[in-house]
Write a protein that holds these residues in place. Structure first.
Motif, short mmCIF file in Angstrom:
data_model
loop_
_atom_site.label_atom_id
_atom_site.label_comp_id
_atom_site.label_asym_id
_atom_site.label_seq_id
_atom_site.Cartn_x
_atom_site.Cartn_y
_atom_site.Cartn_z
N TYR A 145 0.92 -1.41 -0.03
CA TYR A 145 -0.01 0.03 0.01
C TYR A 145 0.77 1.37 0.04
O TYR A 145 0.56 2.34 -0.57
CB TYR A 145 -1.02 -0.18 1.28
CG TYR A 145 -1.76 1.37 1.24
CD1 TYR A 145 -2.86 1.47 0.42
CD2 TYR A 145 -1.43 2.20 2.01
CE1 TYR A 145 -3.53 2.44 0.33
CE2 TYR A 145 -2.20 3.55 2.04
CZ TYR A 145 -3.37 3.45 1.20
OH TYR A 145 -4.16 4.59 1.26
N ASN A 193 -4.84 -7.51 -1.79
CA ASN A 193 -4.22 -6.43 -1.08
C ASN A 193 -3.83 -5.39 -1.98
O ASN A 193 -3.85 -4.18 -2.16
CB ASN A 193 -3.35 -6.71 -0.28
CG ASN A 193 -2.67 -5.41 0.61
OD1 ASN A 193 -3.15 -4.72 1.12
ND2 ASN A 193 -1.38 -5.30 0.09
N ALA A 211 -4.79 -1.65 -2.57
CA ALA A 211 -3.71 -0.85 -2.42
C ALA A 211 -3.72 0.07 -3.73
O ALA A 211 -2.88 1.28 -3.90
CB ALA A 211 -2.27 -1.38 -2.11
#
Length: 137
Positions: free
Chosen positions: A31, A113, A117
């Protein structure tokens, strides 16, 4: 019996805890990198929007670039993990060194993720006024 397995149980517990910590650290790192990368490209995004690019195409572009980076990292990680399974085989109990569930779930988590992100900073960057993005040189 319990005392004889205490050392192996402790090693497994610590290995699991460090693995979970590494997964969280990887998620935060992905991220952070994607957010930084989008922040650095805000000027370019502002130029594209000023020239008439649709915000949805900008989001797709940024997400695609992020997923390409994440895909390369996931492939490299899987290769490294597969290479290290022989070292870890002596610490594993009840699962094989090449556990299909682990080798499929962790990359899926990291892919999800990486998608999130990439998407969140891209959406934030497309909300910037093109004139503000062009002035911040």
């Amino acid at each position: 019996m319990s005392d004889s397995l205490a050392r192996q149980r402790f090693s497994s517990l610590m290995l699991g805890a460090f693995a979970m910590f590494a997964l969280i650290l990887a998620a935060v790192g992905v991220y952070g990198v994607m957010s930084y990368r989008v922040t650095q490209g805000t000027h370019d995004i502002g130029v594209r929007i000023a020239l008439g690019a649709q915000r949805s195409s900008i989001v797709r572009l940024v997400v695609r670039q992020g997923m390409e980076l994440a895909g390369a990292g996931i492939v490299a990680g899987l290769i490294g993990a597969a290479a290290l399974t022989r070292v870890m085989a002596s610490l594993l109990f009840g699962v094989s060194a090449v556990d299909i569930v682990t080798f499929s779930v962790v990359p899926l988590i990291l892919t999800a993720n990486a998608l999130l992100a990439s998407y969140l900073p891209a959406r934030r960057a497309t909300q910037v006024d093109p004139m503000v993005a062009l002035r911040d040189e």
